[in-house]
Structures are given as structure tokens and as C-alpha cells.
Design a protein around this motif. Sequence first.
Motif, mmCIF file in Angstrom:
data_model
loop_
_atom_site.group_PDB
_atom_site.id
_atom_site.type_symbol
_atom_site.label_atom_id
_atom_site.label_comp_id
_atom_site.label_asym_id
_atom_site.label_seq_id
_atom_site.Cartn_x
_atom_site.Cartn_y
_atom_site.Cartn_z
ATOM 1 N N LYS A 137 0.732 -1.105 -0.027
ATOM 2 C CA LYS A 137 -0.129 0.031 0.044
ATOM 3 C C LYS A 137 0.780 1.215 -0.025
ATOM 4 N N PHE A 138 1.883 1.436 0.747
ATOM 5 C CA PHE A 138 2.844 2.458 0.827
ATOM 6 C C PHE A 138 3.679 2.710 -0.515
ATOM 7 N N ILE A 139 4.110 1.424 -1.087
ATOM 8 C CA ILE A 139 4.688 1.721 -2.336
ATOM 9 C C ILE A 139 3.649 2.080 -3.301
ATOM 10 N N LEU A 140 2.591 1.707 -3.434
ATOM 11 C CA LEU A 140 1.638 1.966 -4.529
ATOM 12 C C LEU A 140 1.467 3.515 -4.429
ATOM 13 N N LEU A 141 1.150 4.147 -3.197
ATOM 14 C CA LEU A 141 1.047 5.549 -2.775
ATOM 15 C C LEU A 141 1.909 6.319 -3.077
ATOM 16 N N GLU A 142 3.028 5.834 -2.610
ATOM 17 C CA GLU A 142 4.450 6.897 -2.786
ATOM 18 C C GLU A 142 4.791 6.787 -4.217
ATOM 19 N N THR A 143 4.894 5.850 -5.110
ATOM 20 C CA THR A 143 5.481 5.808 -6.410
ATOM 21 C C THR A 143 4.469 6.585 -7.179
ATOM 22 N N LEU A 144 3.516 7.221 -6.553
ATOM 23 C CA LEU A 144 2.715 8.149 -7.618
ATOM 24 C C LEU A 144 3.281 9.255 -7.958
ATOM 25 N N HIS A 145 4.162 9.798 -6.952
ATOM 26 C CA HIS A 145 4.846 10.978 -6.981
ATOM 27 C C HIS A 145 6.216 11.120 -6.636
ATOM 28 N N ARG A 146 6.954 9.825 -6.428
ATOM 29 C CA ARG A 146 8.401 10.050 -6.260
ATOM 30 C C ARG A 146 8.868 8.628 -6.607
ATOM 31 N N ASP A 147 10.239 8.638 -6.646
ATOM 32 C CA ASP A 147 10.904 7.163 -6.742
ATOM 33 C C ASP A 147 10.994 6.685 -5.226
#
Length: 160
Positions: A47-57
Motif C-alpha cells: 500500500k505504501f509503495i503504491l501510494l508513494e510511487t505516484l509522486h516519487r521514486d
Amino acid sequence: MQDIEHRLKKTHMGRLIHMLSHQMKRSQTVDDITDDELTVMQKHVLKFILLETLHRDLYQKDIEEEFQVRKSTVTGILKLMEKNGFIFRECAPQDGRLKRIIPTRKAEALRSDILKNIQKTEKKLVEGISEENVEICKTVMCQMFCNLVQDSKEVVKKDE
């Protein structure tokens, strides 16, 4: 309900935040990720990966910091997620030692349900609260967070 509100108003801040956090965890599970190949912790990480990769590496270090877990723990989680086809890792162009974490199509298919769940929870959290008070609450909580971070940095300096 008035009795509960009265008791909560007399509760100290730390306890109130703990209670709110606990209630959120109970109501906002990772049920939007129904894949049984993943453990609960892997679902939180995904869940964290999917949300964070929306706006950063995103890199392994980011996950270690977010979940406050050791490098070896995150390595194991990511290896299993990669094996189960939810992520892949590629070398970062700026440094070959860094591995950027990228969700696969299989993982991407879950993103919209996760975002809907977050929006639903956010809507419920601020129900009946003015925008002004929501902003005040955010400001106060950010300051509390910064106070604790600063305090923990001072403790680390003392220990060194």
C-alpha cells in the motif's frame, strides 16, 4: 455518546492519539488488498509503495524509515513481494547500488481500490468538522510530531 465525548475531552493528548490510531487501524484494514499471497505486513508495505510511487521514486531505505524496521526485515519482505510478482527492482541511474522499487501491473491493479478506501476514510474522519478546524488540527499534529522528532534527536545525541 455525550459521556464518551466528556471522557475523551479529559483524556491526555498521547492517550487520545493512541486511541484514534488504534480505531483507524481497526476500521481501515488492508482488506482492499485481498491477495492471500501477502502477509498483513506485506500488504501495508505494498500500500505504501503504491501510494508513494505516484509522486516519487522509492527505495528500500524509504520503507525502512516509514515502518521503522531493520534492513534485513525489509529485504525479506521485498524479496517475497518480488517473488509473488507485486514489485520489481531496478538499478537507479544515479547509483547502481540503489535499487528503485517499482510496482508491477499486478500491484497496479490494486491502486484504485486503495485510493477509494483512503478517500472514504478521510471523508469519515473529517465529517462534521469545518475546513478551518481540520487545518488547525493538521497544524497542531504536525507540530506535535516535530516536537517528538526533535526530542528523539536530542536523546540520540546524548547517547553518542
